[in-house]
Design an enzyme around this catalytic site. Structure first.
Site, short mmCIF file in Angstrom:
data_model
loop_
_atom_site.label_atom_id
_atom_site.label_comp_id
_atom_site.label_asym_id
_atom_site.label_seq_id
_atom_site.Cartn_x
_atom_site.Cartn_y
_atom_site.Cartn_z
N GLU A 127 -1.79 -0.49 1.50
CA GLU A 127 -1.80 0.98 1.31
C GLU A 127 -1.42 1.45 -0.05
O GLU A 127 -0.13 0.93 -0.37
CB GLU A 127 -1.41 1.79 2.51
N GLY A 179 4.59 -4.39 0.05
CA GLY A 179 3.48 -3.22 0.38
C GLY A 179 3.39 -3.23 1.84
O GLY A 179 4.07 -3.89 2.56
N TYR A 180 2.52 -2.38 2.35
CA TYR A 180 2.35 -1.74 3.60
C TYR A 180 0.91 -1.90 3.91
O TYR A 180 0.14 -1.20 3.37
CB TYR A 180 2.91 -0.51 4.05
N LEU A 181 0.74 -2.50 5.08
CA LEU A 181 -0.63 -2.71 5.67
C LEU A 181 -0.91 -1.66 6.62
O LEU A 181 -1.86 -1.19 6.85
CB LEU A 181 -0.93 -4.19 6.26
#
Length: 157
Positions: A82, A28-30
């Site tokens: 996100e 996942g992407y912060l």
């Protein structure tokens, strides 16, 4: 810390016959700002945090910094990411002088299969297997950060 890679579509599952290793990846992407991304990943039984910079004009290279972290920490950080988390299986396929990493996406990106090859230089020559399709290098739609916001299954084709 400079990552040089090329991406390709995959036109058949013939690559599976030559896979030397495979493992699940959840990521996942912060942060998915186009100038920098911050990724959290669980690869097999290891956790990682990665920062990537903006790609070069031709999409071949960009800054990449990665650090192994505890899997428990990676799981906690995935809860802060996100949009949605990407799940895929990665296959490692040696071919000639390089190793292709073929990602078979699941969930909201199901149906997408991408091959990547990391290179030593931007002009490094390498043999291409028959199952390799068109080049996708530099096409931001195929960056994982983009796919985490606009999944493949939502594209109008």
């Amino acid at each position: 810390m400079l990552e040089i890679e090329r991406k390709f579509s995959v036109k058949s599952t013939n690559f599976l016959a030559n896979a030397k290793e495979s493992y699940k990846i959840t990521q996942g992407y912060l942060n998915t700002d186009k100038n920098r991304t911050v990724r959290v990943r669980i690869k097999g039984n290891k956790g990682f945090i990665t920062v990537k910079g903006i790609s070069s004009a031709n999409g071949l290279s960009r800054f990449e910094w990665e650090k192994e972290i505890l899997v428990d920490d990676a799981n906690a950080l995935l809860m802060l990411c996100e949009d949605f988390v990407i799940d895929k299986t990665r296959y490692l396929i040696p071919f000639g002088s390089v190793v292709f990493e073929v990602d078979v996406f699941e969930g909201a990106n199901e149906g997408l299969v991408i091959a990547e090859v990391e290179l030593e230089t931007t002009d490094q020559q390498f043999d291409k297997p028959e199952w390799l399709g068109e080049e996708l290098t530099g096409d931001e739609r195929f960056y994982n950060a983009y796919l985490s916001n606009v999944p493949f299954t939502s594209w109008s084709r």
